[in-house]
Design a protein around this motif. Structure first.
Motif, PDB file in Angstrom:
ATOM      1  N   SER A  19      38.817  27.653   0.372  1.00  8.98           N
ATOM      2  CA  SER A  19      39.029  27.180   1.750  1.00  8.98           C
ATOM      3  C   SER A  19      38.066  26.056   2.091  1.00  8.98           C
ATOM      4  O   SER A  19      38.446  25.046   2.693  1.00  8.98           O
ATOM      5  N   LEU A  20      36.811  26.237   1.702  1.00 10.89           N
ATOM      6  CA  LEU A  20      35.766  25.251   1.989  1.00 10.89           C
ATOM      7  C   LEU A  20      36.091  23.897   1.363  1.00 10.89           C
ATOM      8  O   LEU A  20      36.015  22.854   2.016  1.00 10.89           O
ATOM      9  N   LEU A  21      36.481  23.936   0.093  1.00  5.06           N
ATOM     10  CA  LEU A  21      36.752  22.671  -0.615  1.00  5.06           C
ATOM     11  C   LEU A  21      38.039  22.003  -0.131  1.00  5.06           C
ATOM     12  O   LEU A  21      38.135  20.787  -0.100  1.00  5.06           O
ATOM     13  N   ASN A  22      39.025  22.813   0.261  1.00  8.58           N
ATOM     14  CA  ASN A  22      40.280  22.234   0.762  1.00  8.58           C
ATOM     15  C   ASN A  22      40.106  21.511   2.103  1.00  8.58           C
ATOM     16  O   ASN A  22      40.964  20.737   2.509  1.00  8.58           O
ATOM     17  N   ASP A 103      22.923  29.791  -3.982  1.00  7.03           N
ATOM     18  CA  ASP A 103      22.213  29.695  -2.700  1.00  7.03           C
ATOM     19  C   ASP A 103      21.984  28.236  -2.273  1.00  7.03           C
ATOM     20  O   ASP A 103      21.293  27.955  -1.305  1.00  7.03           O
ATOM     21  N   SER A 104      22.622  27.293  -2.998  1.00 13.08           N
ATOM     22  CA  SER A 104      22.544  25.875  -2.593  1.00 13.08           C
ATOM     23  C   SER A 104      23.345  25.685  -1.295  1.00 13.08           C
ATOM     24  O   SER A 104      24.314  26.411  -1.061  1.00 13.08           O
ATOM     25  N   PRO A 105      22.992  24.686  -0.473  1.00 14.55           N
ATOM     26  CA  PRO A 105      23.778  24.419   0.746  1.00 14.55           C
ATOM     27  C   PRO A 105      25.232  24.082   0.393  1.00 14.55           C
ATOM     28  O   PRO A 105      25.485  23.451  -0.636  1.00 14.55           O
ATOM     29  N   SER A 106      26.174  24.498   1.250  1.00 12.26           N
ATOM     30  CA  SER A 106      27.597  24.331   0.925  1.00 12.26           C
ATOM     31  C   SER A 106      28.019  22.870   0.763  1.00 12.26           C
ATOM     32  O   SER A 106      28.865  22.558  -0.066  1.00 12.26           O
ATOM     33  N   ASP A 107      27.424  21.956   1.548  1.00 10.41           N
ATOM     34  CA  ASP A 107      27.838  20.556   1.415  1.00 10.41           C
ATOM     35  C   ASP A 107      27.373  19.949   0.087  1.00 10.41           C
ATOM     36  O   ASP A 107      27.891  18.934  -0.364  1.00 10.41           O
ATOM     37  N   GLU A 108      26.408  20.617  -0.549  1.00  8.61           N
ATOM     38  CA  GLU A 108      25.913  20.133  -1.846  1.00  8.61           C
ATOM     39  C   GLU A 108      27.008  20.216  -2.916  1.00  8.61           C
ATOM     40  O   GLU A 108      27.076  19.387  -3.810  1.00  8.61           O
ATOM     41  N   LEU A 109      27.879  21.229  -2.803  1.00  5.26           N
ATOM     42  CA  LEU A 109      28.935  21.395  -3.805  1.00  5.26           C
ATOM     43  C   LEU A 109      29.916  20.225  -3.766  1.00  5.26           C
ATOM     44  O   LEU A 109      30.227  19.639  -4.812  1.00  5.26           O
ATOM     45  N   ALA A 110      30.373  19.865  -2.575  1.00  7.97           N
ATOM     46  CA  ALA A 110      31.311  18.738  -2.461  1.00  7.97           C
ATOM     47  C   ALA A 110      30.663  17.438  -2.946  1.00  7.97           C
ATOM     48  O   ALA A 110      31.293  16.646  -3.659  1.00  7.97           O
ATOM     49  N   ASN A 111      29.398  17.242  -2.599  1.00 13.95           N
ATOM     50  CA  ASN A 111      28.684  16.036  -3.049  1.00 13.95           C
ATOM     51  C   ASN A 111      28.512  16.023  -4.570  1.00 13.95           C
ATOM     52  O   ASN A 111      28.613  14.976  -5.207  1.00 13.95           O
TER      53      ASN A 111
END
Length: 199
Positions: A19-22, A103-111
């Motif tokens: 859901s987050l990535l979509n 435990d990394s911040p969620s916006d770090e994954l998209a970046n």
């Protein structure tokens, strides 16, 4: 559009990641797997740009799946709770492009996804610190002996399986304990597991 497959054995985490990535304008999740085996078949089916993979999953671990996908065009990002240098070293050998902790911040994954698509490699800084000081000190044969001990084999069974003498097995076991600075087999197995050195 960056096409993604996610492999994660915890269903809630899998759904949340999807859901987050979509929500990102330039990312589309095309497949979700609950183990490494499913991940490999979804990558073969959908030919995504990136596969985000947990490590400890049933049927096939994320590292085994990454090793299998090494020659594909799909770039692998490991997303795990385990900051183990043994896992990290294996991931590097498997050609993994990024290794992040959950435990990394969620916006770090998209970046990270965008950075990997741009050709960069991203590794959690806490892993970089100890990766070189945490090399597995055991030889290939010592590792094989320790893995057979972990499988519950006794000295005689190990000797038969590796086609060596029982005395040689005992020598290997004492070398293993010396190198790992432990006093018994259980401690040797526990330490190797903790560091992620087992296959």
């Amino acid at each position: 559009m960056i096409r993604i497959v996610i492999a994660e054995d915890q269903q809630m985490m899998l759904g949340a990641l999807g859901s987050l990535l979509n929500l990102e304008d330039d990312i589309e999740v095309v497949g979700q797997a609950s183990n490494g085996k499913e991940a490999v078949s979804l990558v073969n089916k959908y030919q995504p740009d990136i596969c985000i993979m947990d490590i400890e999953m049933p049927e096939k671990s994320g590292l085994e799946a990454a090793e299998e996908l090494k020659r594909s065009d799909c770039k692998v990002i490991i997303l795990t709770t385990f900051a183990r240098s043994g896992y990290f070293q294996r991931a590097i050998k498997a050609g993994v492009r990024a290794y992040l902790l959950k435990d990394s911040p969620s916006d770090e994954l998209a970046n990270t996804i965008r950075s990997v698509m741009a050709g960069r490699r991203i590794y959690a800084p806490e892993l970089m610190d100890d990766v070189y000081s945490e090399e597995n000190p055991l030889t290939e044969r010592e590792r094989a002996v320790l893995e057979l001990i972990a499988d519950g084999k006794n000295t005689k069974e190990i000797a038969t399986q590796l086609n060596i003498k029982a005395g040689t097995v005992r020598n290997y076991i004492s070398q293993i304990m010396d190198k790992l600075h432990v006093t018994n087999r259980i401690e040797a197995i526990t330490q190797s597991r903790k560091k992620g050195w087992f296959k």
